[in-house]
Design a protein around this motif. Sequence first.
Motif, mmCIF file in Angstrom:
data_model
loop_
_atom_site.group_PDB
_atom_site.id
_atom_site.type_symbol
_atom_site.label_atom_id
_atom_site.label_comp_id
_atom_site.label_asym_id
_atom_site.label_seq_id
_atom_site.Cartn_x
_atom_site.Cartn_y
_atom_site.Cartn_z
ATOM 1 N N GLU A 1 25.080 -8.312 18.160
ATOM 2 C CA GLU A 1 25.491 -7.012 17.633
ATOM 3 C C GLU A 1 24.319 -6.301 16.968
ATOM 4 N N LYS A 2 24.394 -4.991 16.928
ATOM 5 C CA LYS A 2 23.412 -4.178 16.209
ATOM 6 C C LYS A 2 23.921 -4.010 14.781
ATOM 7 N N VAL A 3 23.021 -4.207 13.831
ATOM 8 C CA VAL A 3 23.404 -4.183 12.419
ATOM 9 C C VAL A 3 22.551 -3.153 11.677
ATOM 10 N N PHE A 4 23.215 -2.347 10.882
ATOM 11 C CA PHE A 4 22.522 -1.368 10.030
ATOM 12 C C PHE A 4 22.770 -1.736 8.569
ATOM 13 N N LEU A 5 21.685 -1.855 7.820
ATOM 14 C CA LEU A 5 21.788 -2.043 6.379
ATOM 15 C C LEU A 5 21.180 -0.819 5.708
ATOM 16 N N GLU A 6 21.990 -0.173 4.866
ATOM 17 C CA GLU A 6 21.573 1.074 4.245
ATOM 18 C C GLU A 6 21.197 0.867 2.783
ATOM 19 N N CYS A 7 20.185 1.617 2.355
ATOM 20 C CA CYS A 7 19.718 1.532 0.973
ATOM 21 C C CYS A 7 19.382 2.939 0.488
ATOM 22 N N VAL A 8 19.882 3.286 -0.691
ATOM 23 C CA VAL A 8 19.612 4.597 -1.278
ATOM 24 C C VAL A 8 19.143 4.409 -2.718
ATOM 25 N N GLN A 9 18.073 5.145 -3.089
ATOM 26 C CA GLN A 9 17.596 5.108 -4.478
ATOM 27 C C GLN A 9 17.584 6.514 -5.053
ATOM 28 N N ASP A 10 17.861 6.579 -6.358
ATOM 29 C CA ASP A 10 17.958 7.893 -7.006
ATOM 30 C C ASP A 10 16.842 8.123 -8.012
ATOM 31 N N MET A 11 15.714 7.428 -7.845
ATOM 32 C CA MET A 11 14.630 7.499 -8.826
ATOM 33 C C MET A 11 13.425 8.287 -8.315
ATOM 34 N N ASP A 12 13.552 8.878 -7.128
ATOM 35 C CA ASP A 12 12.449 9.640 -6.536
ATOM 36 C C ASP A 12 11.200 8.766 -6.338
ATOM 37 N N HIS A 13 11.415 7.501 -6.041
ATOM 38 C CA HIS A 13 10.299 6.577 -5.800
ATOM 39 C C HIS A 13 9.709 6.789 -4.417
ATOM 40 N N GLU A 14 8.375 6.666 -4.351
ATOM 41 C CA GLU A 14 7.718 6.807 -3.062
ATOM 42 C C GLU A 14 7.911 5.561 -2.189
ATOM 43 N N ASN A 15 7.767 4.396 -2.828
ATOM 44 C CA ASN A 15 7.795 3.144 -2.071
ATOM 45 C C ASN A 15 9.210 2.599 -1.941
ATOM 46 N N MET A 16 9.517 2.098 -0.765
ATOM 47 C CA MET A 16 10.762 1.361 -0.576
ATOM 48 C C MET A 16 10.485 0.127 0.280
ATOM 49 N N PHE A 17 11.251 -0.938 0.020
ATOM 50 C CA PHE A 17 10.975 -2.239 0.621
ATOM 51 C C PHE A 17 12.274 -2.891 1.087
ATOM 52 N N TRP A 18 12.153 -3.695 2.119
ATOM 53 C CA TRP A 18 13.225 -4.598 2.510
ATOM 54 C C TRP A 18 12.686 -6.031 2.487
ATOM 55 N N TYR A 19 13.394 -6.886 1.735
ATOM 56 C CA TYR A 19 13.088 -8.305 1.669
ATOM 57 C C TYR A 19 14.297 -9.087 2.180
ATOM 58 N N ARG A 20 14.033 -10.299 2.660
ATOM 59 C CA ARG A 20 15.117 -11.245 2.847
ATOM 60 C C ARG A 20 14.871 -12.417 1.908
ATOM 61 N N GLN A 21 15.983 -12.948 1.402
ATOM 62 C CA GLN A 21 15.908 -14.028 0.416
ATOM 63 C C GLN A 21 16.658 -15.230 0.956
ATOM 64 N N ASP A 22 15.958 -16.333 1.076
ATOM 65 C CA ASP A 22 16.549 -17.584 1.556
ATOM 66 C C ASP A 22 16.227 -18.686 0.557
ATOM 67 N N PRO A 23 17.157 -19.612 0.346
ATOM 68 C CA PRO A 23 16.943 -20.685 -0.643
ATOM 69 C C PRO A 23 15.650 -21.451 -0.377
#
Lengths: 112, 114
Positions: free
Chosen positions: B17-39
């Motif tokens: 399946e195709k998966v979309f993960l959405e992220c919105v920030q309200d701080m007017d930040h220039e940088n945005m990141f996606w991390y994955r966290q695994d034990p």
Amino acid sequence: TQLLEQSPQFLSIQEGENLTVYCNSSSVFSSLQWYRQEPGEGPVLLVTVVTGGEVKKLKRLTFQFGDARKDSSLHITAAQPGDTGLYLCAGERMEYGNKLVFGAGTILRVKS
Amino acid sequence: DVKVTQSSRYLVKRTGEKVFLECVQDMDHENMFWYRQDPGLGLRLIYFSYDVKMKEKGDIPEGYSVSREKKERFSLILESASTNQTSMYLCASSLLRPGANVLTFGAGSRLTVL
């Protein structure tokens, strides 16, 4: 291989005990940050250290940046159940475009 | 209260399946990141963006793509989900300040791929 090695991986202690978490590397960092993450939440910044030898205190938490800026420690005095969580160190390196490199984390459980 | 919001906290998808993960920030930040966290592995950087329509690969970009059409929104896309993409995904943002790159994280999106 982790660029930042954290130890211990897991710590279970009684309320009132002291503990230290270590974050070590063979690389030099321009700054080092500590985050705490509680279950179901994202990490939240505790402190940033930028100068070699720097010591910062946040209530019962003491953070130290090594003189050579390759390592850091977090010491908690008289731990409380509210300190329970995942502690992450993260280093910033100019060679890495100032992006953060994270350690694997230390899971702390404080029992009452 | 400043925020990074990840709209989906828990998702269960099937392989392929195709998966979309959405992220919105309200701080007017220039940088945005996606991390994955695994034990036991900590946070690993998938992609980041330092401006609208700009993106750069992180340490583990394979199997992922991203989109940043507006400054406040950064989407992670899994074109064809696989079971090894089962993980916690964390979005973060920061100001463009080398030497003081402090991240504000969202609460995370836990993805299970069956």
